[in-house]
Design a protein around this motif. Sequence first.
Motif, PDB file in Angstrom:
ATOM      1  N   PRO A 218      -2.128  -4.576   5.966  1.00  0.00           N
ATOM      2  CA  PRO A 218      -2.307  -3.456   6.382  1.00  0.00           C
ATOM      3  C   PRO A 218      -1.820  -2.538   4.929  1.00  0.00           C
ATOM      4  O   PRO A 218      -1.715  -2.650   4.490  1.00  0.00           O
ATOM      5  CB  PRO A 218      -0.862  -3.494   7.099  1.00  0.00           C
ATOM      6  CG  PRO A 218      -0.787  -4.663   7.107  1.00  0.00           C
ATOM      7  CD  PRO A 218      -1.175  -6.084   6.696  1.00  0.00           C
ATOM      8  N   ALA A 219      -2.788  -1.375   5.111  1.00  0.00           N
ATOM      9  CA  ALA A 219      -2.933  -0.595   3.303  1.00  0.00           C
ATOM     10  C   ALA A 219      -1.868   0.622   3.854  1.00  0.00           C
ATOM     11  O   ALA A 219      -2.359   1.706   3.091  1.00  0.00           O
ATOM     12  CB  ALA A 219      -4.008  -0.716   2.977  1.00  0.00           C
ATOM     13  N   GLY A 220      -1.807   1.406   4.996  1.00  0.00           N
ATOM     14  CA  GLY A 220      -1.095   2.742   5.520  1.00  0.00           C
ATOM     15  C   GLY A 220      -0.568   2.619   4.575  1.00  0.00           C
ATOM     16  O   GLY A 220      -0.872   4.279   3.956  1.00  0.00           O
ATOM     17  N   ASN A 221       1.000   1.997   4.282  1.00  0.00           N
ATOM     18  CA  ASN A 221       1.751   2.807   3.377  1.00  0.00           C
ATOM     19  C   ASN A 221       1.278   3.030   1.855  1.00  0.00           C
ATOM     20  O   ASN A 221       1.219   4.185   1.452  1.00  0.00           O
ATOM     21  CB  ASN A 221       2.379   1.987   3.116  1.00  0.00           C
ATOM     22  CG  ASN A 221       3.750   2.329   4.067  1.00  0.00           C
ATOM     23  OD1 ASN A 221       3.526   2.521   4.988  1.00  0.00           O
ATOM     24  ND2 ASN A 221       4.747   1.000   4.477  1.00  0.00           N
ATOM     25  N   ALA A 222       0.141   2.371   1.344  1.00  0.00           N
ATOM     26  CA  ALA A 222      -0.583   2.558  -0.109  1.00  0.00           C
ATOM     27  C   ALA A 222      -1.353   3.915   0.152  1.00  0.00           C
ATOM     28  O   ALA A 222      -1.096   4.730  -0.910  1.00  0.00           O
ATOM     29  CB  ALA A 222      -1.538   0.397  -0.562  1.00  0.00           C
ATOM     30  N   CYS A 223      -2.173   3.696   1.439  1.00  0.00           N
ATOM     31  CA  CYS A 223      -3.017   5.130   1.456  1.00  0.00           C
ATOM     32  C   CYS A 223      -2.026   6.895   1.564  1.00  0.00           C
ATOM     33  O   CYS A 223      -2.883   7.246   0.962  1.00  0.00           O
ATOM     34  CB  CYS A 223      -3.852   4.372   2.028  1.00  0.00           C
ATOM     35  SG  CYS A 223      -5.216   3.366   2.483  1.00  0.00           S
ATOM     36  N   SER A 224      -0.557   6.857   2.050  1.00  0.00           N
ATOM     37  CA  SER A 224      -0.802   7.471   2.509  1.00  0.00           C
ATOM     38  C   SER A 224       0.591   8.180   1.302  1.00  0.00           C
ATOM     39  O   SER A 224       0.643   9.521   0.413  1.00  0.00           O
ATOM     40  CB  SER A 224       0.706   7.886   3.276  1.00  0.00           C
ATOM     41  OG  SER A 224       1.409   6.235   3.715  1.00  0.00           O
ATOM     42  N   THR A 225       0.552   6.797   0.490  1.00  0.00           N
ATOM     43  CA  THR A 225       1.255   7.015  -0.823  1.00  0.00           C
ATOM     44  C   THR A 225       1.443   7.310  -2.053  1.00  0.00           C
ATOM     45  O   THR A 225       2.211   7.467  -3.372  1.00  0.00           O
ATOM     46  CB  THR A 225       3.332   6.283  -0.699  1.00  0.00           C
ATOM     47  OG1 THR A 225       2.347   5.093  -0.985  1.00  0.00           O
ATOM     48  CG2 THR A 225       4.172   6.206   0.409  1.00  0.00           C
ATOM     49  N   ASP A 226      -0.146   6.410  -2.292  1.00  0.00           N
ATOM     50  CA  ASP A 226      -0.530   6.540  -3.544  1.00  0.00           C
ATOM     51  C   ASP A 226       0.133   5.353  -4.712  1.00  0.00           C
ATOM     52  O   ASP A 226      -0.068   6.085  -5.614  1.00  0.00           O
ATOM     53  CB  ASP A 226      -1.687   7.393  -3.620  1.00  0.00           C
ATOM     54  CG  ASP A 226      -2.247   7.882  -5.381  1.00  0.00           C
ATOM     55  OD1 ASP A 226      -2.727   6.633  -5.094  1.00  0.00           O
ATOM     56  OD2 ASP A 226      -2.472   8.446  -6.436  1.00  0.00           O
TER      57      ASP A 226
ATOM     58  N   GLU B  93       1.636   2.062  -6.705  1.00  0.00           N
ATOM     59  CA  GLU B  93       0.882   0.965  -6.327  1.00  0.00           C
ATOM     60  C   GLU B  93       2.445  -0.550  -5.653  1.00  0.00           C
ATOM     61  O   GLU B  93       1.377  -1.750  -5.476  1.00  0.00           O
ATOM     62  CB  GLU B  93       1.203   0.527  -7.898  1.00  0.00           C
ATOM     63  CG  GLU B  93       2.591   0.615  -8.839  1.00  0.00           C
ATOM     64  CD  GLU B  93       2.823   1.590  -9.563  1.00  0.00           C
ATOM     65  OE1 GLU B  93       3.822   1.796 -10.374  1.00  0.00           O
ATOM     66  OE2 GLU B  93       1.941   1.706  -9.026  1.00  0.00           O
ATOM     67  N   THR B  94       3.594  -0.103  -5.697  1.00  0.00           N
ATOM     68  CA  THR B  94       4.423  -1.060  -5.278  1.00  0.00           C
ATOM     69  C   THR B  94       4.206  -1.499  -3.658  1.00  0.00           C
ATOM     70  O   THR B  94       4.213  -1.986  -2.916  1.00  0.00           O
ATOM     71  CB  THR B  94       6.225  -0.499  -5.201  1.00  0.00           C
ATOM     72  OG1 THR B  94       5.951   0.706  -4.337  1.00  0.00           O
ATOM     73  CG2 THR B  94       6.101   0.051  -6.934  1.00  0.00           C
ATOM     74  N   GLN B  95       3.320  -0.554  -2.942  1.00  0.00           N
ATOM     75  CA  GLN B  95       2.965  -0.240  -1.329  1.00  0.00           C
ATOM     76  C   GLN B  95       1.645  -1.517  -0.937  1.00  0.00           C
ATOM     77  O   GLN B  95       1.593  -1.264   0.113  1.00  0.00           O
ATOM     78  CB  GLN B  95       3.248   1.505  -0.807  1.00  0.00           C
ATOM     79  CG  GLN B  95       4.190   1.649  -1.224  1.00  0.00           C
ATOM     80  CD  GLN B  95       4.745   1.245  -0.358  1.00  0.00           C
ATOM     81  OE1 GLN B  95       5.320   0.801   1.027  1.00  0.00           O
ATOM     82  NE2 GLN B  95       6.440   1.000  -0.679  1.00  0.00           N
ATOM     83  N   ALA B  96       0.990  -1.913  -2.334  1.00  0.00           N
ATOM     84  CA  ALA B  96      -0.326  -2.467  -2.225  1.00  0.00           C
ATOM     85  C   ALA B  96      -0.834  -3.821  -2.290  1.00  0.00           C
ATOM     86  O   ALA B  96       1.058  -4.313  -3.250  1.00  0.00           O
ATOM     87  CB  ALA B  96      -0.918  -1.399  -3.811  1.00  0.00           C
ATOM     88  N   LEU B  97      -1.523  -4.493  -2.256  1.00  0.00           N
ATOM     89  CA  LEU B  97      -1.266  -6.289  -2.214  1.00  0.00           C
ATOM     90  C   LEU B  97      -1.245  -5.790  -3.931  1.00  0.00           C
ATOM     91  O   LEU B  97      -2.908  -5.475  -4.123  1.00  0.00           O
ATOM     92  CB  LEU B  97      -1.976  -7.104  -1.033  1.00  0.00           C
ATOM     93  CG  LEU B  97      -2.384  -8.036  -1.380  1.00  0.00           C
ATOM     94  CD1 LEU B  97      -0.533  -8.974  -1.168  1.00  0.00           C
ATOM     95  CD2 LEU B  97      -3.530  -8.696  -0.273  1.00  0.00           C
ATOM     96  N   ASN B  98      -0.966  -6.914  -4.735  1.00  0.00           N
ATOM     97  CA  ASN B  98      -1.316  -6.492  -6.018  1.00  0.00           C
ATOM     98  C   ASN B  98      -2.357  -7.534  -6.522  1.00  0.00           C
ATOM     99  O   ASN B  98      -2.115  -9.224  -6.040  1.00  0.00           O
ATOM    100  CB  ASN B  98      -0.307  -6.804  -6.722  1.00  0.00           C
ATOM    101  CG  ASN B  98      -0.616  -7.072  -8.334  1.00  0.00           C
ATOM    102  OD1 ASN B  98      -1.419  -6.834  -8.685  1.00  0.00           O
ATOM    103  ND2 ASN B  98       0.201  -6.831  -9.038  1.00  0.00           N
ATOM    104  N   TYR B  99      -3.474  -7.615  -6.329  1.00  0.00           N
ATOM    105  CA  TYR B  99      -4.574  -8.619  -6.335  1.00  0.00           C
ATOM    106  C   TYR B  99      -5.007  -9.404  -7.636  1.00  0.00           C
ATOM    107  O   TYR B  99      -5.295 -10.174  -7.570  1.00  0.00           O
ATOM    108  CB  TYR B  99      -5.990  -8.178  -5.748  1.00  0.00           C
ATOM    109  CG  TYR B  99      -6.414  -6.617  -6.338  1.00  0.00           C
ATOM    110  CD1 TYR B  99      -6.976  -6.998  -7.912  1.00  0.00           C
ATOM    111  CD2 TYR B  99      -6.368  -5.499  -6.522  1.00  0.00           C
ATOM    112  CE1 TYR B  99      -7.334  -5.656  -8.623  1.00  0.00           C
ATOM    113  CE2 TYR B  99      -6.803  -5.064  -6.465  1.00  0.00           C
ATOM    114  CZ  TYR B  99      -7.599  -4.449  -7.931  1.00  0.00           C
ATOM    115  OH  TYR B  99      -7.475  -3.502  -8.960  1.00  0.00           O
TER     116      TYR B  99
END
Length: 119
Positions: A39-47, A49-55
């Motif tokens: 689920p990427a909602g937080n990463a999308c809204s905040t921009d 990197e801490t909210q994204a999955l680190n690939y």
Amino acid sequence: MEEATINIINLRLRTYIGFNPEELTKQQDIVINAQITYPAGNACSTDEETQALNYKTITKKMIAHVEDGHFKLLEKLTSDLLEIAMASELVTFAKVTVEKPHALRFADSVSLTLSAKRN
């Protein structure tokens, strides 16, 4: 809620894979493809990197595991890589395919795919 799918495409590595005598002493090429959903909602809204999955972290773990390992079966290697992909609690689904190029004389490659889903 936005759901993101990260695709790792054609990660080319070398490892010991197989159980025939020549495969036990000589590294072979493998190709890894992975899909990882979260689920990427937080990463999308905040921009942030801490909210994204680190690939990058996931990929580095996969690389280290492959390069340091010895595997008899594609099933074991693929299962291990799927476990790495699913390690983060954020991940809701993952699918990993491992190809062994030139494993069969008249085929481009042989591949195995495993997937897992978190409820």
